[in-house]
Design a protein around this motif. Structure first.
Motif, short mmCIF file in Angstrom:
data_model
loop_
_atom_site.label_atom_id
_atom_site.label_comp_id
_atom_site.label_asym_id
_atom_site.label_seq_id
_atom_site.Cartn_x
_atom_site.Cartn_y
_atom_site.Cartn_z
N CYS A 1 6.89 8.53 2.91
CA CYS A 1 7.93 7.58 2.10
C CYS A 1 6.90 7.09 1.04
O CYS A 1 7.62 6.80 0.04
CB CYS A 1 8.49 6.36 2.90
SG CYS A 1 8.93 7.15 4.54
N CYS A 2 5.85 6.38 1.21
CA CYS A 2 5.11 5.75 -0.14
C CYS A 2 4.98 6.78 -1.07
O CYS A 2 5.26 6.35 -2.09
CB CYS A 2 3.72 5.39 0.56
SG CYS A 2 3.57 3.80 1.60
N TYR B 1 7.37 -3.36 -1.36
CA TYR B 1 6.58 -2.49 -0.39
C TYR B 1 6.13 -3.66 0.70
O TYR B 1 5.89 -4.82 0.29
CB TYR B 1 5.64 -1.77 -0.91
CG TYR B 1 4.31 -2.33 -1.65
CD1 TYR B 1 4.79 -3.26 -2.91
CD2 TYR B 1 3.21 -2.59 -1.07
CE1 TYR B 1 3.69 -3.94 -3.34
CE2 TYR B 1 2.23 -3.38 -1.40
CZ TYR B 1 2.47 -4.01 -2.90
OH TYR B 1 1.57 -4.68 -3.47
N MET B 2 5.69 -3.20 1.83
CA MET B 2 4.92 -4.10 2.80
C MET B 2 3.24 -3.51 2.57
O MET B 2 2.51 -4.38 2.47
CB MET B 2 5.40 -3.59 4.18
CG MET B 2 6.81 -3.78 4.24
SD MET B 2 7.27 -4.16 6.11
CE MET B 2 6.82 -2.86 7.00
N ASP B 3 2.81 -2.31 2.67
CA ASP B 3 1.65 -1.92 2.49
C ASP B 3 1.93 -0.49 1.74
O ASP B 3 2.72 0.32 2.19
CB ASP B 3 0.74 -1.59 3.70
CG ASP B 3 0.74 -2.74 4.42
OD1 ASP B 3 -0.20 -4.00 4.18
OD2 ASP B 3 1.40 -3.03 5.62
N TYR C 1 5.28 -2.71 -8.61
CA TYR C 1 5.30 -2.86 -7.39
C TYR C 1 5.19 -4.61 -6.86
O TYR C 1 4.31 -5.20 -7.31
CB TYR C 1 3.97 -2.16 -6.92
CG TYR C 1 4.10 -0.82 -6.58
CD1 TYR C 1 3.99 0.17 -7.61
CD2 TYR C 1 4.24 -0.18 -5.38
CE1 TYR C 1 4.11 1.45 -7.34
CE2 TYR C 1 4.52 1.42 -5.12
CZ TYR C 1 4.57 2.06 -6.27
OH TYR C 1 4.46 3.50 -6.07
N ARG C 2 6.16 -4.75 -6.12
CA ARG C 2 6.25 -6.32 -5.61
C ARG C 2 6.00 -6.05 -4.12
O ARG C 2 6.69 -5.37 -3.28
CB ARG C 2 7.47 -6.77 -5.87
CG ARG C 2 7.74 -6.67 -7.34
CD ARG C 2 8.71 -7.75 -8.00
NE ARG C 2 8.00 -9.21 -7.88
CZ ARG C 2 8.61 -9.76 -8.78
NH1 ARG C 2 9.71 -9.77 -9.71
NH2 ARG C 2 8.18 -11.19 -8.90
N ARG C 3 4.92 -7.10 -3.70
CA ARG C 3 4.70 -6.95 -2.23
C ARG C 3 5.65 -7.78 -1.50
O ARG C 3 5.31 -9.14 -1.13
CB ARG C 3 3.25 -7.22 -2.01
CG ARG C 3 3.02 -6.91 -0.48
CD ARG C 3 1.64 -7.64 0.24
NE ARG C 3 1.57 -7.23 1.44
CZ ARG C 3 2.20 -7.79 2.54
NH1 ARG C 3 3.18 -8.69 2.23
NH2 ARG C 3 2.05 -7.34 3.69
N GLY C 4 6.60 -7.33 -0.89
CA GLY C 4 7.32 -7.95 0.16
C GLY C 4 8.59 -7.03 0.72
O GLY C 4 8.64 -6.01 0.08
#
Lengths: 374, 688
Positions: free
Chosen positions: B441-442, B465-467, B489-492
């Protein structure tokens, strides 16, 4: 030395994804950031009680964070734990302290005497079980419908409905005490255990087999937190649904209104009771039902749970969620915003006033709607 | 008991036997009057480096073993599985005339074949070898050295008791049918079938849907190379159709598989296509005129197909099938028949019935693929509530030139201005029972973001995204490229999607800012993960396979036998074994193909020496054994009124022996005598 928060609440599973904060109804309303609280817990860098992290008092215990955590961490329990630690150290905010003290002394968090507990029923023919008398079907009306003027309408409506359906119920009169749901969530586990013990003994002495509650909160704690109670606990919406299915309850009078329904967290998210209240609502003739966009599992929290009725919210910002809810209901063209919880009833009705929607919409408890149709 | 009193005790060798002990200290257990006389067993305790020796006092275990009845020699060694370790056994067999060998080491799953081969090389029957597992079942799971040593001693004593009662057995050589079955016609199944066919063996390729191609056929571009998925897949599909060695059974399902490696018997249901494939010219006129409209599975329900259809233009086989559940002719008592009227060659056959194809194969490759995660299980993401919240596969169809919008990138007729992607939907998520990472999926999200950027240079593209897991060849470089194409990309993680007017609001936390945030969107793409096929359980029953905790099919060993299954002759390829991208699925398919070819190339396999036998004097003919045998190896003989074993089919599982109420069935190598001796020695006490 107490065990660390990370051990007690198994915080090491956390991957800091932020889904807890993202789903938190008060995350946008206050400075409570659930993920940060968890992070501080697992790195042992933050305060160990709600005195140092006062936003913890803002939690409504809607359970979104715990239900949606992909790693099985339970942030809601951590927040309640922070409150507990503050209470243990005598650092609870005064309003909370008063509610707890009142519950300990008078069996209700509203600061009112036990002798006034049945005032709501004064002009009504409400059966009260004498000491030791059998009460297999118990109507547990609850503290808020007992003392809070607007919420009294819930209890009054329900006893009318019960009478119309010939339900052989009893109440415990002024012997009834707080269920403890909000007490546990305010963090006073000791008092909660006392209430569980007292209530369990009381119910057993009356041979209670089924409890029907006004509030989803009371139902929740009886059903999920009273251990091996051995008594069926039903919210009245479930009970009315049964009465309707069995043909015992007839609703002949049309209520020609457009209504929408707000899912109480403790009925919906906590106990997955979504269909029964809607079925009851749709059994009322004349009603046109419109659904909120955000309903069922996606419903908004009214901010009335988790002991918030007795909490001064800490550093609020932005629009109250109950106001958003009322505005959405008005936009749907609803005459009635129906809910099935005394706390939701109070917060939503207040929001009608503060959002300037008076005259445009009425907040109605499901019990009242049913009583209108008798 | 024979002894080696004169044997020089050297190194860690201990010689001995029960007879070597004084009269007074006769062992309370172990001395078994029924043990066979003249046994000369060699017992070897492995240190396994420190794996065993750290927790178990191996010297003490050897010392105790040396005193057991029938034991001629007991030794310890650093690594029994090493060449010197094996040589030690071989030379002892010769030097001491051993009649049996016990190795106390790891799980027999690891090294039983090693030691059986070693004793065989020294001229001993391989079935006179016995293994005690004092690593997985002892040293690795205990901490207390003394107790672990006692337990190891017990396990060795039990193994010795059994070893002294083992019989010589001979394996039978069985011929291998030089044909293979491949189940599933996605890219993994296609590749496996082609490789086996190219090696010169006949392949039966069974595909459930009307065309091979699988999920890969639905994809627009592949990551990170941005190849056109269909363009690189369809030549392989055509190869399958053309290959003389491939028997393509599309629109078919495996009904039953019986037998064993080398000799599987397969029944395949060929669903009635209602189109005579020998007459049909694939002109497509029938499809065009069919009045019935059905949501297209290939287009993820975003477009319609007809009741007579091929899933997509390049379908293989190219002949259409009639979906009888939606065909007006079948649903309205023969009213319609348009396709039959239009067909100039008379290929439409409404009377066609399902057929059962039966054939034998030597080996089987399972390549049944995956199901996409159902995002309705995460109601907060609004997939069911909002049309402009779509899955990863729906996004593929939306991007594809052969998709429902013919590549025009539009939602409700309008070009989106704000596109939000959400990673890890249904992956790494215990709330939906999928704790694993779906591995694709990434990268497919990065690729889809790139495709959106190509089509909509001005759109705002945000990825929550989470990682980011960009682990494969060229992945990190591709991720770098996509970010630089102004993809934010926003990490969350996201926990709410709701409607505001006609637009969506995506609520997440930007964990790097530490604030909850809302992003408005016209299109939200959920990076839906990979889940096991719903039909996995049926397959598990059919083939006697196992599933791992994540629900996918279990390989024989996670590191060293990732293509094999616990069932000999059955191999895994592609996502049925776990989430994989295309190159990994192809690589595993090639591995499965070569594993499937090996026994066919050799022509024979050694069949199980362990079989059941029936004492016909004791058999009452009750036939319970016949009903419980999973391999159909038992049959009732009416004439003799007894059940009989077909040794060629028997896998030696022992179910019949356990079920037989008369005790008439003996399982070789696991006889009641052997098992009981082992149990008695185990529970008899620890002072032997």
């Amino acid at each position: 030395m107490a065990v660390s928060l990370k051990e007690t609440y198994e915080l090491l599973g956390c991957i800091q994804c932020g889904r807890c904060t993202a789903g938190c109804p008060v995350g946008f309303r206050t400075y409570l950031n659930v993920r940060k609280v968890v992070y501080e817990g697992l790195t042992e860098t933050g305060p160990r009680d709600a005195k140092g992290r006062p936003e913890a008092w803002n939690c409504t215990t809607c359970s979104n964070c715990t239900d949606r955590c992909p790693k099985g961490v339970k942030p809601m329990e951590l927040l309640i734990g922070l409150r507990s630690a503050a209470i243990e150290k005598g650092k609870a905010m005064p309003t909370v302290r008063d509610a707890l003290e009142s519950t300990f002394k008078h069996g209700n968090p509203w600061g009112r005497g036990r002798d006034k507990r049945m005032e709501w029923a004064e002009d009504l023919d409400v059966p009260v079980a004498d000491e030791g008398e059998e009460a297999p079907l118990l109507y547990f009306y609850g503290c808020t419908p007992a003392y809070e003027t607007r919420a009294q309408d819930v209890a009054k409506s329900l006893v009318r409905v019960f009478a119309a359906a010939g339900v052989p119920y009893k109440t415990l009169g002024t012997a009834e005490s707080d269920c403890g749901n909000e007490i546990w969530r305010l963090g006073e586990q000791g008092l909660f255990e006392l209430l569980v013990e007292g209530n369990t003994e009381l119910f057993r002495s009356h041979g209670v087999e089924t409890i029907v509650t006004s509030s989803p909160h009371c139902m929740n704690t009886f059903k999920n937190e009273y251990g091996d109670l051995g008594i069926e606990a039903l919210h009245y919406s479930q009970f009315l649904k049964e009465l309707l299915d069995e043909g015992k309850l007839e609703l002949p009078t049309p209520v020609e209104k457009t209504v929408t329904y707000h899912d109480p967290c403790f009925l919906g998210k906590h106990n997955e009771i979504y269909d029964e209240p809607r079925d009851v609502l749709n059994a009322v003739p004349g009603v046109t039902f419109v659904e909120f966009d955000r309903s069922r599992e996606r419903a908004l929290c009214c901010e009335g749970g988790g002991g918030r009725m007795w909490v001064e919210a800490v550093e609020e910002r932005g629009e109250r969620i109950a106001e958003i809810r009322v505005n959405d209901a008005v936009a749907l063209g609803a005459d009635y915003l129906v809910t099935a919880c005394p706390f939701c009833l109070l917060t939503l009705e207040d929001a009608v006033k503060t959002s300037g929607n008076e005259g445009k919409i009425e907040v109605v408890d499901l019990s009242e709607l049913v009583a209108m149709a008798l | 008991m024979a002894e080696d009193k004169n044997e020089q005790r050297e190194g860690r060798e201990r010689a001995g036997g029960a007879g070597g002990r004084g009269e007074g200290d006769r062992p309370t257990t172990g001395e078994d009057p029924e043990a066979r006389g003249d046994q000369r067993l060699g017992v070897y305790i492995c240190h396994c480096g420190v794996n065993i020796a750290r927790t178990v006092d191996v010297e003490k275990v050897a010392e105790a073993a040396s005193r057991l009845p029938g034991v001629a020699i007991a030794k310890t060694y650093q690594y029994m599985c090493s060449d010197p370790g094996q040589s030690l056994i071989k030379s002892d067999i010769e030097k001491h005339g051993l009649t049996g060998v016990v190795v106390a080491a790891c799980s027999p799953r690891m090294h039983e074949p090693t030691f059986r081969a070693a004793v065989g090389e020294a001229g001993m029957n391989a079935y006179l070898f016995e293994m005690a597992n004092i690593r997985e079942q002892c040293s690795w799971i205990h901490e207390d050295r003394e107790e672990a040593t006692d337990k190891a001693t017990d396990l060795v004593r039990a193994a010795v008791a059994r070893a002294s009662r083992l019989d010589r057995l001979t394996e039978r050589e069985v011929e291998v049918t030089p044909e293979a079955l491949v189940i599933g016609g996605g890219i993994a199944g296609i590749q496996a079938a082609l490789d086996i066919a190219e090696a010169g063996y006949r392949v039966h390729l069974v595909e459930r849907t009307p065309s091979i191609g699988g999920h890969m056929a639905q994809l627009d571009k592949t990551f990170p190379t941005l190849d056109c998925s269909a363009c690189i897949l369809t030549p392989k599909m055509v190869d399958v159709a053309r290959h003389a060695n491939i028997d393509l059974l599309a629109y078919s399902e495996v009904e039953e598989i019986t037998g064993y490696i080398g000799n599987f018997h397969v029944k395949v249901r060929r669903k009635a296509t209602s189109v005579d494939r020998h007459l049909c010219t694939s002109c497509g006129d029938c499809i065009e005129k069919c009045p019935s409209r059905v949501p297209s599975e290939f287009n993820e329900g975003m477009a319609e197909r007809r009741a007579i259809y091929t899933p997509f233009p390049q379908s293989v086989p190219s002949e259409p099938v009639i979906d009888r559940d939606h065909c007006l002719y079948f649903q309205n008592d023969g009213k319609c028949g348009v396709c039959a009227k239009i067909c100039t060659v008379g290929a439409i056959d409404y009377t066609m019935e399902d057929e059962i194809a039966e054939f034998d194969v030597g080996t089987v490759v399972v390549a049944t693929g995956y199901d996409e995660f159902q995002p309705k299980l995460k109601p907060e993401l609004g997939y069911e509530a909002y049309d402009n919240v779509i899955t990863g596969l729906e996004m593929e169809r939306l991007c594809s030139a052969s998709g429902p919008t013919e590549g025009e990138f539009a939602i409700g007729g309008k070009e989106p201005k704000d596109v939000v992607f959400i990673q890890c939907v249904g992956s790494r998520d215990e709330t939906v029972g999928n704790p694993y990472c779906s591995r694709v999926c990434c990268m497919y999200t990065a690729k889809q973001a790139h495709l959106v950027r190509e089509k909509l240079p001005k759109a705002n593209i945000t990825i929550f995204y989470m990682d980011i897991r960009a682990f494969g060849k060229g992945f990190e470089e591709f991720y770098d490229r996509v970010r630089k194409e102004n993809v934010i990309y926003r990490r969350g993680s996201v926990s709410e999607i709701y409607k505001k007017g006609e637009r969506l609001v995506v609520r997440g936390e930007d964990t790097l800012v530490g604030e909850p945030m809302e992003v408005e969107a016209d299109l939200v793409v959920l990076a839906t993960g990979i889940t096991p096929r719903r039909e996995t359980e049926e397959l598990v029953k059919q083939l006697k396979l196992s599933r791992s905790a994540d629900g996918f099919l279990l390989e024989a060993h996670p590191k060293l036998r990732p293509v094999d299954t616990p069932v000999d002759g059955v191999f895994l390829a592609g996502c049925c074994q776990g989430p994989k991208d295309i190159p990994d699925a192809v690589a595993q398919a090639k591995g499965a193909a070569s594993s499937a070819i090996a026994p066919m190339a050799k022509g024979t396999v050694m069949a199980e020496a362990l079989t059941a036998s029936i004492d016909e004097d004791l058999c009452s003919g009750c036939r319970i054994c016949v009903s419980v045998c999973p391999y159909g190896a038992l049959a009732y003989d009416e004439e003799d009124d007894v059940s009989k074993v077909n040794e060629a089919l028997c896998k030696g599982c022992g179910v019949c022996a356990a079920a037989c109420p008369s005790g008439a069935i003996t399982m070789s190598h696991f006889t009641s005598e052997q098992m009981l001796a082992q149990v008695v020695a185990l529970i008899g006490g620890s002072d032997g």
